[in-house]
Design a protein around this motif. Structure first.
Motif, PDB file in Angstrom:
ATOM      1  N   VAL A   1     -51.834 -18.693 -31.743  1.00 16.66           N
ATOM      2  CA  VAL A   1     -51.988 -17.931 -30.648  1.00 16.66           C
ATOM      3  C   VAL A   1     -51.462 -18.984 -29.560  1.00 16.66           C
ATOM      4  CG1 VAL A   1     -53.206 -16.493 -28.830  1.00 16.66           C
ATOM      5  CG2 VAL A   1     -53.971 -16.491 -31.374  1.00 16.66           C
ATOM      6  N   LEU A   2     -50.481 -18.542 -28.574  1.00 19.83           N
ATOM      7  CA  LEU A   2     -50.053 -19.309 -27.344  1.00 19.83           C
ATOM      8  C   LEU A   2     -50.279 -18.362 -26.215  1.00 19.83           C
ATOM      9  CD1 LEU A   2     -47.946 -19.562 -30.190  1.00 19.83           C
ATOM     10  CD2 LEU A   2     -47.044 -21.427 -28.577  1.00 19.83           C
ATOM     11  N   GLU A   3     -50.624 -18.956 -25.086  1.00 19.36           N
ATOM     12  CA  GLU A   3     -50.818 -18.597 -23.790  1.00 19.36           C
ATOM     13  C   GLU A   3     -49.809 -19.102 -22.554  1.00 19.36           C
ATOM     14  OE1 GLU A   3     -54.827 -19.501 -23.144  1.00 19.36           O
ATOM     15  OE2 GLU A   3     -55.409 -18.444 -24.867  1.00 19.36           O
ATOM     16  N   PRO A   4     -48.612 -18.751 -23.060  1.00 23.22           N
ATOM     17  CA  PRO A   4     -47.428 -19.539 -22.119  1.00 23.22           C
ATOM     18  C   PRO A   4     -47.782 -18.556 -20.575  1.00 23.22           C
ATOM     19  CG  PRO A   4     -46.493 -18.189 -23.485  1.00 23.22           C
ATOM     20  CD  PRO A   4     -47.966 -18.179 -24.036  1.00 23.22           C
ATOM     21  N   GLY A   5     -47.631 -19.278 -19.351  1.00 24.23           N
ATOM     22  CA  GLY A   5     -47.370 -18.620 -18.433  1.00 24.23           C
ATOM     23  C   GLY A   5     -46.387 -19.007 -17.588  1.00 24.23           C
ATOM     24  N   ARG A   6     -46.387 -20.239 -16.825  1.00 27.22           N
ATOM     25  CA  ARG A   6     -45.294 -20.904 -15.993  1.00 27.22           C
ATOM     26  C   ARG A   6     -43.957 -20.680 -16.994  1.00 27.22           C
ATOM     27  NH1 ARG A   6     -46.374 -24.958 -12.006  1.00 27.22           N
ATOM     28  NH2 ARG A   6     -48.235 -25.235 -13.218  1.00 27.22           N
ATOM     29  N   PHE A   7     -43.958 -20.983 -17.876  1.00 28.21           N
ATOM     30  CA  PHE A   7     -42.639 -21.140 -18.665  1.00 28.21           C
ATOM     31  C   PHE A   7     -42.017 -19.916 -18.874  1.00 28.21           C
ATOM     32  CE2 PHE A   7     -40.545 -20.949 -22.867  1.00 28.21           C
ATOM     33  CZ  PHE A   7     -39.779 -21.737 -22.719  1.00 28.21           C
ATOM     34  N   LEU A   8     -42.631 -18.714 -18.778  1.00 31.98           N
ATOM     35  CA  LEU A   8     -42.083 -17.626 -18.978  1.00 31.98           C
ATOM     36  C   LEU A   8     -41.511 -17.037 -17.609  1.00 31.98           C
ATOM     37  CD1 LEU A   8     -44.249 -15.630 -21.436  1.00 31.98           C
ATOM     38  CD2 LEU A   8     -42.340 -16.916 -22.001  1.00 31.98           C
ATOM     39  N   VAL A   9     -42.105 -17.394 -16.566  1.00 29.72           N
ATOM     40  CA  VAL A   9     -41.853 -16.675 -15.187  1.00 29.72           C
ATOM     41  C   VAL A   9     -41.468 -17.629 -13.984  1.00 29.72           C
ATOM     42  CG1 VAL A   9     -43.116 -14.541 -15.671  1.00 29.72           C
ATOM     43  CG2 VAL A   9     -44.245 -16.509 -14.514  1.00 29.72           C
TER      44      VAL A   9
END
Length: 436
Positions: free
Chosen positions: A288-296
């Motif tokens: 499970v990954l929780e990317p935030g900044r990387f996507l947006v």
């Protein structure tokens, strides 16, 4: 927002998503940024749907060789249009509050699409998460385990739990506020206490340990801190299984993938994916990954109009209609954001770019070489898609800006600019006095 905004728009063969200069003018996808500023006003956040899709698909494809779930970290940018776009791509979400759970549901996420994280969840929030049937709750203390057990008992169910481990590794990030996995931080269960917390789950009949979670920080471009943390967490999972915790089936490695704001090295996504996938395969778990900044982050631009030019104490000032209440990162984190003119004048100047807020800390850039912009010109603050609008405030009673989504050659306002009336909507003139 209609579904038409979520599907990729058809544009010409030379089109590339993102921000670029064409014929002396800044574009977002195939739409002139200056046109958006004139149409919706400033300040305004502008997002490229195509960049968000590219980032998600790149990460998802890099992990194709291992069972995995990409849960977008809603705190980075919680706009419903962004959430719906990612939901259409197949993402799940990682939430940290009841409000984010509400947003996630409004965007179409449900049940196992959702992971609930956060160090200070209330009993009400935990109850709402269990009612929704989240994939699991990332628990950060033994006290939270006890409360979650009580909430689950009242619902007559067993709550799926992942223990958030503080792996206590050193992290080199741009600011100490965004480090979360070093010894003594408020986040997670101290590494040496995790086995005791796991044993506590065994004594609580309404919780079940299904995963182990970690998150070591944000804006990380090197894999070495992840490798160190994964080694420690993997050893912990092996120990827990030896202790007969054989229901552990998820390894949540959090987020933190860095993006380029200035001259940072770009994240090697493929190397990162290879490393975390190797750990998941060795443990035979779903990643499970929780990317935030990387996507947006790189999908966002903050448009702001120049109000005045000023010289004081031998310094040049460019005064804009966007301030620290619109974009807090430069003031709060000493963060760098590239500033470009939507229609450059061709001359450069060293200046402080500052906003209208009554604080000396209200700046967007200091001693920066920028376009010699004049009143009425529009500037674009780059890489503003993460931790921009979500951290905006009404300080100085300033309405929050509009948000716009661009998809190819079309755009839509996805958040209307606040009005003065909105500033006092929840306040009461006629007071309902009470006594104890």
């Amino acid at each position: 927002m209609g579904q038409g905004v979520l599907s990729a728009a058809a544009v010409g063969p030379d089109f590339e998503p993102g921000f670029s200069s064409r014929d002396g003018e800044l574009y977002c996808d195939a739409v002139p940024a200056g046109h958006i500023a004139e149409a919706v006003g400033t300040p305004a956040y502008v997002y490229s749907a195509g960049v968000v899709r590219q980032q998600y698909r790149r990460l998802d494809a890099a992990l194709g060789g291992v069972p995995h779930r990409v849960h977008y970290s809603v705190k980075a940018n919680s706009n419903l249009a962004i959430l719906r776009l990612l939901q259409a791509e197949g993402a799940g979400v990682d939430i940290v509050s009841g409000g984010e759970l509400y947003r996630a549901r409004e965007a179409g996420f449900a049940g196992r699409d959702i992971v609930f994280s956060g160090v200070g969840k209330t009993a009400r929030e935990l109850d709402e998460a269990l009612a929704e049937g989240v994939l699991f709750v990332n628990v950060e203390s033994e006290g939270e385990l006890v409360v979650l057990d009580e909430v689950a008992r009242a619902r007559g169910m067993v709550a799926p739990v992942a223990l958030r481990v503080n792996p206590e590794v050193m992290v080199d990030s741009p600011h100490h506020y965004i480090r979360t996995g070093e010894k003594g931080h408020k986040f997670g269960i101290p590494y040496d206490d995790v086995r005791d917390a796991a044993r506590l789950t065994r004594s609580l009949p309404n919780v079940e340990l299904v995963g182990i979670d970690m998150h070591i920080g944000s804006q990380l471009s090197s894999f070495e801190p992840y490798a160190d943390a994964l080694e420690r967490v993997s050893a912990l999972v092996t120990q827990l299984r030896a202790d007969d915790f054989d229901r552990i089936r998820y390894l949540d490695v959090g987020g933190g993938l860095g993006v380029v704001y200035r001259d940072e090295p770009a994240t090697d996504v493929e190397r990162y994916a290879e490393g975390v996938a190797r750990a998941a395969r060795a443990l035979d778990v779903t990643l499970v990954l929780e990317p935030g900044r990387f996507l947006v982050a790189e999908a966002g631009l903050l448009l702001t109009k120049v109000l005045y030019r000023k010289r004081s104490g031998g310094k040049e000032y460019v005064i804009t209609d966007a301030g620290m209440n619109d974009l807090l990162r430069p003031s709060h984190y000493e963060a760098f954001h590239e500033i470009v003119a939507t229609r450059p004048r061709g001359h450069r100047v060293v200046a402080d770019v500052v906003g209208p807020v009554c604080e000396s800390g209200d700046f967007l850039a200091r001693n920066r070489v920028v376009d010699d912009a004049r009143p009425g010109d529009v500037l674009g603050i780059r890489t503003a898609g993460a931790y921009g609008f979500v951290m905006a405030s009404n300080y100085n009673s300033r309405p929050r800006p509009a948000e716009v989504l661009v998809d190819g050659d079309r755009y839509a306002v996805v958040t209307e600019r606040e009005r003065y009336e909105d500033l006092v909507r929840q306040e009461r003139a006629a007071l309902d006095w009470r006594t104890a």
